[in-house]
Write an enzyme that holds these catalytic residues in place. Structure first.
Site, PDB file in Angstrom:
ATOM      1  N   GLU A 103       0.810  -1.212   0.000  1.00  0.00           N
ATOM      2  CA  GLU A 103       0.000   0.000   0.000  1.00  0.00           C
ATOM      3  C   GLU A 103       0.835   1.250   0.000  1.00  0.00           C
ATOM      4  OE1 GLU A 103      -2.769  -1.896   3.214  1.00  0.00           O
ATOM      5  OE2 GLU A 103      -3.075   0.263   3.088  1.00  0.00           O
ATOM      6  N   CYS A 122       3.029   8.320   1.666  1.00  0.00           N
ATOM      7  CA  CYS A 122       3.600   7.335   2.576  1.00  0.00           C
ATOM      8  C   CYS A 122       3.785   6.049   1.767  1.00  0.00           C
ATOM      9  CB  CYS A 122       2.598   7.134   3.710  1.00  0.00           C
ATOM     10  SG  CYS A 122       3.051   5.821   4.811  1.00  0.00           S
ATOM     11  N   CYS A 129       6.121  -7.489   6.836  1.00  0.00           N
ATOM     12  CA  CYS A 129       7.238  -7.042   7.667  1.00  0.00           C
ATOM     13  C   CYS A 129       7.574  -8.141   8.669  1.00  0.00           C
ATOM     14  CB  CYS A 129       6.857  -5.766   8.413  1.00  0.00           C
ATOM     15  SG  CYS A 129       8.197  -5.108   9.421  1.00  0.00           S
ATOM     16  N   CYS A 133       5.455  -5.986  14.988  1.00  0.00           N
ATOM     17  CA  CYS A 133       4.889  -5.191  16.087  1.00  0.00           C
ATOM     18  C   CYS A 133       3.403  -5.519  16.205  1.00  0.00           C
ATOM     19  CB  CYS A 133       5.079  -3.701  15.829  1.00  0.00           C
ATOM     20  SG  CYS A 133       6.786  -3.274  15.480  1.00  0.00           S
ATOM     21  N   CYS A 136       0.439  -3.285  14.768  1.00  0.00           N
ATOM     22  CA  CYS A 136       0.563  -2.834  13.379  1.00  0.00           C
ATOM     23  C   CYS A 136      -0.080  -3.847  12.437  1.00  0.00           C
ATOM     24  CB  CYS A 136       2.040  -2.668  13.053  1.00  0.00           C
ATOM     25  SG  CYS A 136       2.398  -2.430  11.307  1.00  0.00           S
ATOM     26  N   GLY A 179       6.501  -2.414   5.917  1.00  0.00           N
ATOM     27  CA  GLY A 179       7.877  -2.898   5.891  1.00  0.00           C
ATOM     28  C   GLY A 179       8.843  -2.068   6.701  1.00  0.00           C
ATOM     29  N   GLU A 180      10.011  -2.659   6.944  1.00  0.00           N
ATOM     30  CA  GLU A 180      11.069  -1.999   7.712  1.00  0.00           C
ATOM     31  C   GLU A 180      12.153  -1.572   6.710  1.00  0.00           C
ATOM     32  OE1 GLU A 180      11.985  -0.758  10.833  1.00  0.00           O
ATOM     33  OE2 GLU A 180      13.679  -0.312   9.540  1.00  0.00           O
ATOM     34  N   SER A 234      10.877   4.756  15.500  1.00  0.00           N
ATOM     35  CA  SER A 234       9.655   4.359  16.188  1.00  0.00           C
ATOM     36  C   SER A 234      10.032   3.874  17.578  1.00  0.00           C
ATOM     37  CB  SER A 234       8.956   3.249  15.399  1.00  0.00           C
ATOM     38  OG  SER A 234       8.538   3.767  14.159  1.00  0.00           O
ATOM     39  N   HIS A 236       8.004   4.118  20.820  1.00  0.00           N
ATOM     40  CA  HIS A 236       6.854   3.474  21.480  1.00  0.00           C
ATOM     41  C   HIS A 236       6.998   3.265  22.974  1.00  0.00           C
ATOM     42  CE1 HIS A 236       5.573   3.149  17.471  1.00  0.00           C
ATOM     43  NE2 HIS A 236       6.319   2.119  17.161  1.00  0.00           N
ATOM     44  N   CYS A 353      -1.400   2.494   6.879  1.00  0.00           N
ATOM     45  CA  CYS A 353      -0.804   1.600   5.891  1.00  0.00           C
ATOM     46  C   CYS A 353      -0.877   0.153   6.362  1.00  0.00           C
ATOM     47  CB  CYS A 353       0.652   1.967   5.662  1.00  0.00           C
ATOM     48  SG  CYS A 353       0.890   2.858   4.141  1.00  0.00           S
TER      49      CYS A 353
HETATM   50  N1  SAH Z   1       8.781  -0.223   9.936  1.00  0.00           N
HETATM   51  C1  SAH Z   1       9.025   1.157  10.106  1.00  0.00           C
HETATM   52  C2  SAH Z   1       8.272   2.028   9.119  1.00  0.00           C
HETATM   53  C3  SAH Z   1       6.861   1.612   8.800  1.00  0.00           C
HETATM   54  S1  SAH Z   1       5.706   1.705  10.153  1.00  0.00           S
HETATM   55  C4  SAH Z   1       8.735   1.579  11.540  1.00  0.00           C
HETATM   56  O1  SAH Z   1       8.173   0.798  12.287  1.00  0.00           O
HETATM   57  O2  SAH Z   1       9.121   2.702  11.877  1.00  0.00           O
HETATM   58  C5  SAH Z   1       5.450   3.464  10.209  1.00  0.00           C
HETATM   59  C6  SAH Z   1       4.883   3.988  11.492  1.00  0.00           C
HETATM   60  O3  SAH Z   1       3.516   3.578  11.653  1.00  0.00           O
HETATM   61  C7  SAH Z   1       5.621   3.491  12.719  1.00  0.00           C
HETATM   62  O4  SAH Z   1       5.982   4.575  13.549  1.00  0.00           O
HETATM   63  C8  SAH Z   1       4.600   2.594  13.367  1.00  0.00           C
HETATM   64  O5  SAH Z   1       4.815   2.511  14.724  1.00  0.00           O
HETATM   65  C9  SAH Z   1       3.298   3.264  13.006  1.00  0.00           C
HETATM   66  N2  SAH Z   1       2.124   2.411  13.199  1.00  0.00           N
HETATM   67  C10 SAH Z   1       1.987   1.124  12.842  1.00  0.00           C
HETATM   68  N3  SAH Z   1       0.759   0.651  13.203  1.00  0.00           N
HETATM   69  C11 SAH Z   1       0.119   1.674  13.810  1.00  0.00           C
HETATM   70  C12 SAH Z   1      -1.173   1.819  14.408  1.00  0.00           C
HETATM   71  N4  SAH Z   1      -2.029   0.794  14.464  1.00  0.00           N
HETATM   72  N5  SAH Z   1      -1.498   3.012  14.919  1.00  0.00           N
HETATM   73  C13 SAH Z   1      -0.624   4.055  14.883  1.00  0.00           C
HETATM   74  N6  SAH Z   1       0.609   3.976  14.339  1.00  0.00           N
HETATM   75  C14 SAH Z   1       0.992   2.804  13.808  1.00  0.00           C
HETATM   76 FE1  SF4 Z   2       6.611  -2.773  13.223  1.00  0.00          FE
HETATM   77 FE2  SF4 Z   2       6.993  -0.922  11.298  1.00  0.00          FE
HETATM   78 FE3  SF4 Z   2       7.058  -3.561  10.719  1.00  0.00          FE
HETATM   79 FE4  SF4 Z   2       4.740  -2.429  11.381  1.00  0.00          FE
HETATM   80  S1  SF4 Z   2       5.953  -1.981   9.571  1.00  0.00           S
HETATM   81  S2  SF4 Z   2       5.545  -4.411  12.107  1.00  0.00           S
HETATM   82  S3  SF4 Z   2       5.413  -0.908  12.871  1.00  0.00           S
HETATM   83  S4  SF4 Z   2       8.474  -2.456  12.037  1.00  0.00           S
END
Ligand code: SAH
Ligand code: SF4
Length: 399
Positions: A103, A122, A129, A133, A136, A179-180, A234, A236, A353
């Site tokens: 996406e 974005c 990924c 997390c 997510c 993705g990361e 990120s 958290h 996303c």
């Molecule tokens: N993987 C990378 C980049 C993609 S995620 C990372 O984790 O930084 C991008 C951002 O979206 C991250 O800061 C993540 O914590 C946030 N995110 C993911 N799921 C979310 C949710 N359900 N609500 C709010 N933020 C979220």
């Molecule tokens: Fe975690 Fe970012 Fe991967 Fe989602 S996309 S699982 S927030 S590392």
């Protein structure tokens, strides 16, 4: 990365936007074509006005045919769009040649007093990924594969074409989709170079943000390259016990190491680090969490963004109440840490996303969801008491 010999035939054709200049030069030379054709092809790819190479009328018909047979002009040609938020948000669900779904989210910010209108995209760097997390939607999907460089930049070309149809321009790109990015740096870095290059996409480095969940070797690699773009981390949670649950990668690179690497990055590049905190009700929004974050970041050249969690199926959690987020922000600010609360449209980051793709992937069977929720409740309860869980890390990522 997928083995190219096993990939579907369409996948084996390189995307034109990801082709190294030397490869294109050699390909043209083999066909007895003059070297200036490379510039014409690049103009067709990056000009943003045409949707296929057949429309590049500056090129001879035979060359156009050969290009079509050998390369893909657009690796995200199969895209479904969903417009939400009164047209302020457009989500693109891209079906790639091997049926992987990723996406991108295009967000429009109208002009306001003192601020010009912005159009931020974005984008995704991987299909799924591996970090996992639990809050997510992408984490729920697991890892499918790394995106190719062309698949990354083609999300941007897609959005730029949509915008240019109404005379608008893309102003910002954030790697906050699926993705990361720091686990796919070998494709993400050339993609950023292409986005940045005045002869290709031409977007200023300051308008590009890469977000990481804390891949320390990746942060160090970026630091060695010098100022390239904004780095967002990120965070958290500032306590390892809780961050182990929220970002399983924390078991490999604990929060202290992540912040130390971010600090070195800020010192070497002069660029402020942005920390993102997804605020989850009753989990990471307590006074003890704010205190730990103050302890961790005090005196740093940093900015903290607090983002209410977007609802995601299969978790027992919801967003923190706005009053709680305001209290958390006030505590950080009182300690001299610049802190912003992002609107809970959620699209300010890539929060939205991964959700469409997760929807398409179908619901996991109900008993699995129940077990998963129960495990999260138990893990976060232990973490609240400051205990690190000794369950093995589910993270399957390499350095
Ligand atoms: N993987 C990378 C980049 C993609 S995620 C990372 O984790 O930084 C991008 C951002 O979206 C991250 O800061 C993540 O914590 C946030 N995110 C993911 N799921 C979310 C949710 N359900 N609500 C709010 N933020 C979220
Ligand atoms: Fe975690 Fe970012 Fe991967 Fe989602 S996309 S699982 S927030 S590392």
């Amino acid at each position: 990365m997928m083995d190219i010999a096993l990939a579907p035939p369409e996948m084996q054709k390189p995307g034109l936007s990801g082709l190294p200049a030397e490869t294109m030069a050699a390909w043209l030379a083999e066909r007895g074509q003059p070297a200036y054709r490379a510039r014409q092809i690049a103009d067709a790819v990056w000009g943003g006005t045409i949707a296929s190479i057949e429309e590049a009328l500056a090129l001879p018909a035979k060359l156009r045919r050969e290009l079509v047979e050998t390369f893909r002009f657009d690796t995200v040609a199969d895209t479904e769009v969903r417009v939400t938020d009164g047209s302020l948000t457009e989500k693109g669900l891209h079906r790639l040649a091997d049926d992987a779904l990723v996406e991108s989210v295009l967000m429009h910010y109208p002009a306001r007093a003192g601020a010009r209108e912005r159009h931020t995209l974005c984008i995704s760097s991987q299909a799924g990924c591996a970090v996992g997390c639990p809050f997510c939607a992408t984490g729920e999907l697991g890892f499918t594969r790394d995106l190719q460089m062309a698949e990354i930049v083609d999300q941007v070309r897609w959005a730029a074409r949509r915008l240019s149809a109404d005379g608008r321009r893309l102003t910002n790109v954030v790697f906050m989709g699926m993705g990361e990015p720091l686990l796919n740096l070998d494709r993400v870095l050339p993609a950023i170079e292409a986005l940045n290059d005045p002869h290709r996409f031409g977007l200023g480095a300051r308008h590009i943000t890469v977000s990481t969940s804390g891949v320390v070797p990746g942060i160090r690699r970026l630091t060695a390259l010098g100022p390239q773009f904004t780095l967002a981390v990120s965070l958290h949670a500032a306590r390892d016990a809780l961050r182990d649950v929220l970002v399983p990668l924390n078991r490999r690179w604990p929060v202290g190491e992540v912040v130390a690497a971010a600090r070195e990055h800020a010192a070497a590049t002069g660029r402020r680090i942005s920390y993102e905190v997804t605020m989850i009700g009753g989990i990471n929004d307590t006074d003890a969490d704010a205190d730990a974050m103050i302890e961790l970041l005090r005196g740093d050249h940093a900015h903290v963004n607090l983002i209410p969690m977007n609802p995601v199926a299969h978790t027992p959690w919801t967003a923190s109440a706005m009053l709680v987020i305001e209290r958390f922000a006030a505590m950080l600010q009182a300690a001299g840490i610049q802190t912003t609360i992002r609107g809970n449209r959620g699209q300010d980051v890539g929060a939205a996303c991964g959700q469409l793709a997760a929807e398409r992937a179908g619901e996991p069977p109900a008993p699995a969801v129940v077990r998963r929720r129960a495990r999260l409740v138990a893990q976060s309860a232990a973490a609240l008491l400051g205990e690190r869980s000794d369950e093995p890390s589910p993270v399957g990522v390499g350095e």
